[in-house]
Design a protein around this motif. Structure first.
Motif, PDB file in Angstrom:
ATOM      1  N   GLN A 190      13.559 -25.010 -15.380  1.00 37.35           N
ATOM      2  CA  GLN A 190      12.572 -24.307 -14.574  1.00 37.35           C
ATOM      3  C   GLN A 190      12.068 -25.222 -13.464  1.00 37.35           C
ATOM      4  O   GLN A 190      12.117 -26.448 -13.577  1.00 37.35           O
ATOM      5  N   ARG A 191      11.564 -24.607 -12.408  1.00 38.23           N
ATOM      6  CA  ARG A 191      11.085 -25.358 -11.250  1.00 38.23           C
ATOM      7  C   ARG A 191       9.871 -24.651 -10.658  1.00 38.23           C
ATOM      8  O   ARG A 191       9.711 -23.444 -10.841  1.00 38.23           O
ATOM      9  N   PRO A 192       9.015 -25.371  -9.961  1.00 39.26           N
ATOM     10  CA  PRO A 192       7.866 -24.731  -9.314  1.00 39.26           C
ATOM     11  C   PRO A 192       8.312 -23.816  -8.176  1.00 39.26           C
ATOM     12  O   PRO A 192       9.317 -24.070  -7.515  1.00 39.26           O
ATOM     13  N   VAL A 193       7.566 -22.750  -7.956  1.00 39.64           N
ATOM     14  CA  VAL A 193       7.801 -21.833  -6.841  1.00 39.64           C
ATOM     15  C   VAL A 193       6.473 -21.619  -6.122  1.00 39.64           C
ATOM     16  O   VAL A 193       5.477 -21.248  -6.753  1.00 39.64           O
ATOM     17  N   GLN A 194       6.445 -21.873  -4.839  1.00 36.13           N
ATOM     18  CA  GLN A 194       5.238 -21.702  -4.047  1.00 36.13           C
ATOM     19  C   GLN A 194       5.096 -20.243  -3.604  1.00 36.13           C
ATOM     20  O   GLN A 194       6.061 -19.618  -3.175  1.00 36.13           O
ATOM     21  N   ILE A 195       3.886 -19.715  -3.739  1.00 37.25           N
ATOM     22  CA  ILE A 195       3.593 -18.335  -3.349  1.00 37.25           C
ATOM     23  C   ILE A 195       2.604 -18.372  -2.187  1.00 37.25           C
ATOM     24  O   ILE A 195       1.550 -19.031  -2.279  1.00 37.25           O
ATOM     25  N   GLY A 196       2.949 -17.678  -1.094  1.00 32.68           N
ATOM     26  CA  GLY A 196       2.121 -17.697   0.101  1.00 32.68           C
ATOM     27  C   GLY A 196       1.571 -16.332   0.463  1.00 32.68           C
ATOM     28  O   GLY A 196       1.774 -15.340  -0.259  1.00 32.68           O
ATOM     29  N   PRO A 197       0.875 -16.251   1.604  1.00 33.36           N
ATOM     30  CA  PRO A 197       0.256 -14.985   2.033  1.00 33.36           C
ATOM     31  C   PRO A 197       1.241 -13.829   2.146  1.00 33.36           C
ATOM     32  O   PRO A 197       0.916 -12.698   1.791  1.00 33.36           O
ATOM     33  N   ASN A 198       2.436 -14.093   2.650  1.00 35.98           N
ATOM     34  CA  ASN A 198       3.422 -13.013   2.770  1.00 35.98           C
ATOM     35  C   ASN A 198       3.834 -12.463   1.410  1.00 35.98           C
ATOM     36  O   ASN A 198       4.109 -11.258   1.263  1.00 35.98           O
ATOM     37  N   ASP A 199       3.868 -13.351   0.420  1.00 34.65           N
ATOM     38  CA  ASP A 199       4.224 -12.902  -0.931  1.00 34.65           C
ATOM     39  C   ASP A 199       3.127 -12.010  -1.507  1.00 34.65           C
ATOM     40  O   ASP A 199       3.411 -10.964  -2.098  1.00 34.65           O
ATOM     41  N   TYR A 200       1.872 -12.424  -1.317  1.00 36.46           N
ATOM     42  CA  TYR A 200       0.767 -11.599  -1.824  1.00 36.46           C
ATOM     43  C   TYR A 200       0.755 -10.226  -1.141  1.00 36.46           C
ATOM     44  O   TYR A 200       0.475  -9.205  -1.785  1.00 36.46           O
ATOM     45  N   LYS A 201       1.064 -10.209   0.131  1.00 35.94           N
ATOM     46  CA  LYS A 201       1.133  -8.928   0.841  1.00 35.94           C
ATOM     47  C   LYS A 201       2.237  -8.056   0.271  1.00 35.94           C
ATOM     48  O   LYS A 201       2.076  -6.832   0.107  1.00 35.94           O
ATOM     49  N   ALA A 202       3.382  -8.686  -0.058  1.00 37.04           N
ATOM     50  CA  ALA A 202       4.495  -7.935  -0.646  1.00 37.04           C
ATOM     51  C   ALA A 202       4.109  -7.368  -2.014  1.00 37.04           C
ATOM     52  O   ALA A 202       4.458  -6.234  -2.349  1.00 37.04           O
ATOM     53  N   PHE A 203       3.361  -8.149  -2.808  1.00 35.56           N
ATOM     54  CA  PHE A 203       2.942  -7.670  -4.131  1.00 35.56           C
ATOM     55  C   PHE A 203       2.019  -6.455  -4.000  1.00 35.56           C
ATOM     56  O   PHE A 203       2.160  -5.475  -4.736  1.00 35.56           O
ATOM     57  N   GLU A 204       1.074  -6.531  -3.077  1.00 37.22           N
ATOM     58  CA  GLU A 204       0.150  -5.413  -2.886  1.00 37.22           C
ATOM     59  C   GLU A 204       0.886  -4.171  -2.397  1.00 37.22           C
ATOM     60  O   GLU A 204       0.595  -3.046  -2.826  1.00 37.22           O
ATOM     61  N   THR A 205       1.863  -4.380  -1.498  1.00 32.62           N
ATOM     62  CA  THR A 205       2.649  -3.247  -1.003  1.00 32.62           C
ATOM     63  C   THR A 205       3.454  -2.605  -2.134  1.00 32.62           C
ATOM     64  O   THR A 205       3.519  -1.370  -2.252  1.00 32.62           O
ATOM     65  N   LEU A 206       4.048  -3.432  -2.978  1.00 35.46           N
ATOM     66  CA  LEU A 206       4.832  -2.910  -4.099  1.00 35.46           C
ATOM     67  C   LEU A 206       3.960  -2.120  -5.069  1.00 35.46           C
ATOM     68  O   LEU A 206       4.395  -1.107  -5.628  1.00 35.46           O
ATOM     69  N   LEU A 207       2.735  -2.576  -5.276  1.00 31.89           N
ATOM     70  CA  LEU A 207       1.816  -1.855  -6.154  1.00 31.89           C
ATOM     71  C   LEU A 207       1.659  -0.407  -5.700  1.00 31.89           C
ATOM     72  O   LEU A 207       1.767   0.533  -6.501  1.00 31.89           O
ATOM     73  N   GLY A 208       1.427  -0.210  -4.409  1.00 27.64           N
ATOM     74  CA  GLY A 208       1.264   1.145  -3.893  1.00 27.64           C
ATOM     75  C   GLY A 208       2.563   1.931  -3.847  1.00 27.64           C
ATOM     76  O   GLY A 208       2.590   3.127  -4.171  1.00 27.64           O
ATOM     77  N   GLU A 209       3.657   1.269  -3.440  1.00 25.76           N
ATOM     78  CA  GLU A 209       4.930   1.982  -3.305  1.00 25.76           C
ATOM     79  C   GLU A 209       5.462   2.455  -4.653  1.00 25.76           C
ATOM     80  O   GLU A 209       6.019   3.556  -4.760  1.00 25.76           O
ATOM     81  N   ILE A 210       5.304   1.645  -5.684  1.00 25.03           N
ATOM     82  CA  ILE A 210       5.797   2.044  -7.008  1.00 25.03           C
ATOM     83  C   ILE A 210       4.974   3.201  -7.563  1.00 25.03           C
ATOM     84  O   ILE A 210       5.520   4.159  -8.131  1.00 25.03           O
ATOM     85  N   GLN A 211       3.658   3.142  -7.381  1.00 27.72           N
ATOM     86  CA  GLN A 211       2.821   4.255  -7.826  1.00 27.72           C
ATOM     87  C   GLN A 211       3.181   5.542  -7.085  1.00 27.72           C
ATOM     88  O   GLN A 211       3.252   6.628  -7.684  1.00 27.72           O
ATOM     89  N   ASP A 212       3.437   5.426  -5.789  1.00 25.87           N
ATOM     90  CA  ASP A 212       3.774   6.605  -4.993  1.00 25.87           C
ATOM     91  C   ASP A 212       5.136   7.172  -5.406  1.00 25.87           C
ATOM     92  O   ASP A 212       5.294   8.395  -5.534  1.00 25.87           O
ATOM     93  N   ALA A 213       6.127   6.290  -5.609  1.00 24.69           N
ATOM     94  CA  ALA A 213       7.453   6.752  -6.013  1.00 24.69           C
ATOM     95  C   ALA A 213       7.410   7.426  -7.379  1.00 24.69           C
ATOM     96  O   ALA A 213       8.081   8.435  -7.612  1.00 24.69           O
ATOM     97  N   PHE A 214       6.589   6.890  -8.275  1.00 19.75           N
ATOM     98  CA  PHE A 214       6.459   7.495  -9.602  1.00 19.75           C
ATOM     99  C   PHE A 214       5.816   8.874  -9.491  1.00 19.75           C
ATOM    100  O   PHE A 214       6.232   9.816 -10.166  1.00 19.75           O
ATOM    101  N   SER A 215       4.801   8.982  -8.641  1.00 16.43           N
ATOM    102  CA  SER A 215       4.113  10.267  -8.474  1.00 16.43           C
ATOM    103  C   SER A 215       5.047  11.333  -7.930  1.00 16.43           C
ATOM    104  O   SER A 215       4.946  12.506  -8.286  1.00 16.43           O
ATOM    105  N   HIS A 216       5.966  10.943  -7.043  1.00 12.15           N
ATOM    106  CA  HIS A 216       6.918  11.885  -6.454  1.00 12.15           C
ATOM    107  C   HIS A 216       8.210  11.984  -7.274  1.00 12.15           C
ATOM    108  O   HIS A 216       9.152  12.655  -6.840  1.00 12.15           O
TER     109      HIS A 216
END
Length: 323
Positions: A190-216
């Motif tokens: 295993q190795r360290p992985v750095q998480i930055g602002p773009n990653d957090y934005k991607a996580f938040e986007t995925l949260l909404g997109e997955i909920q929306d895809a499930f709803s439809h």
């Protein structure tokens, strides 16, 4: 003017109607994941995620395609028929025992004293083989789980967290997680992985997109946004909803608070487990009448684990509830 009898009947009717409405729209967890803990987190699937202010503790994974006994998720378990020499060795032992009981076996054809000595030798040989097999299985299956080399759990700053009991880098989590690297096998590097602002934005986007895809009930979108394992769990939930004649609608998803639990890499995969508290409108409707039959909680706190490979976007690989 209403009589007392009429008033009692009207009151009873109103109470019955209220009770019926309460039963018809119970508060349940109907959002993607079904309010359970499912999926895979690589070699940490059965380890408890690191505590965060948003999620101090997480429920263990309940369903996963990762086998607790595997050194890594991609390794296939040995076929049971190949253990201890397979059917050939079992047949050999059976023949020896039968021969010993009948006075023939390995040294058949001898008479008198020679036959008796042959019987003793056969019994002794069988005993030695059985004893060797017992010791071999004990060494293989009974070795302490700590024989696997420990690994560090990295933070954003590259530091390590202490495992249970304060041991730095110790593999934490449930006993199933400890057994994951039993038998002297080392865990995946295993190795360290750095998480930055773009990653957090991607996580938040995925949260909404997955909920929306499930709803439809958009299975194609779910397969693009999640691992095949998670997409399979979502498909099971959608099929169950269809069988009940209902559809789950999740709207107005808004992230209220989130923080990183842990991030790491193993092989070509990079993982990030994120604690998220979000608000939502979660209702389950009757497919035909569109009547609300279930209502979900207005807020949820979950840990979502995302995975990616070089040059590819993050996708969902696990959802865990908090305790």
């Amino acid at each position: 003017m209403l009589t007392s009898t009429t008033r009692r009947k009207r009151t009873a009717a109103l109470l019955a109607l209220a009770a019926a409405l309460t039963v018809a729209a119970p508060v349940v967890e109907a959002r993607p994941g079904g309010g359970g803990s499912v999926g895979s987190r690589g070699s940490r699937t059965f380890n408890a995620p690191s505590s965060t202010p948003t999620a101090p503790s997480a429920a263990p994974i309940q369903r996963s395609q990762t086998n607790p006994g595997m050194a890594n998720p991609g390794m296939q378990a040995a076929a049971p028929g190949r253990r201890f020499g397979g059917g050939f060795m079992a047949g050999l032992l059976g023949a020896g025992l039968l021969g010993a009981l009948l006075g023939g076996g390995f040294f058949g054809g001898l008479g008198g004293i020679a036959s008796f000595l042959g019987l003793i030798l056969q019994v002794g040989l069988v005993v030695l083989i059985v004893a060797f097999a017992v010791r071999w299985f004990r060494r293989r299956n009974g070795q302490p789980a700590t024989a696997g080399a420990p690994y560090a759990r990295s933070n954003l700053d590259g530091g390590t967290n202490a495992g249970p009991g304060g041991a730095p880098g110790a593999a934490g989590g449930s006993p199933a997680g400890a057994a994951m690297f039993g038998g002297g096998q080392r865990p995946p590097q295993q190795r360290p992985v750095q998480i930055g602002p773009n990653d957090y934005k991607a996580f938040e986007t995925l949260l909404g997109e997955i909920q929306d895809a499930f709803s439809h009930e958009d299975r194609v979108a779910l397969r693009n946004l999640a691992t095949p394992e998670m997409a399979g769990y979502f498909d099971e939930e959608l099929q169950a909803n269809a069988a009940r004649g209902v559809v789950n609608k999740v709207t107005n998803v808004k992230l209220q608070q989130g923080d990183l639990s842990e991030s790491w890499g193993e092989g070509r995969d990079e993982f990030a487990t994120v604690a998220m508290r979000y608000s939502l409108d979660d209702v389950t409707l009757d497919r035909k009448s569109q009547r609300v039959v279930e209502t979900g909680a207005p807020e949820a706190v979950e840990l979502w684990t995302f995975v990616r490979q070089p040059g590819r976007p993050w996708i969902l690989s696990a959802i865990q509830q908090t305790r």
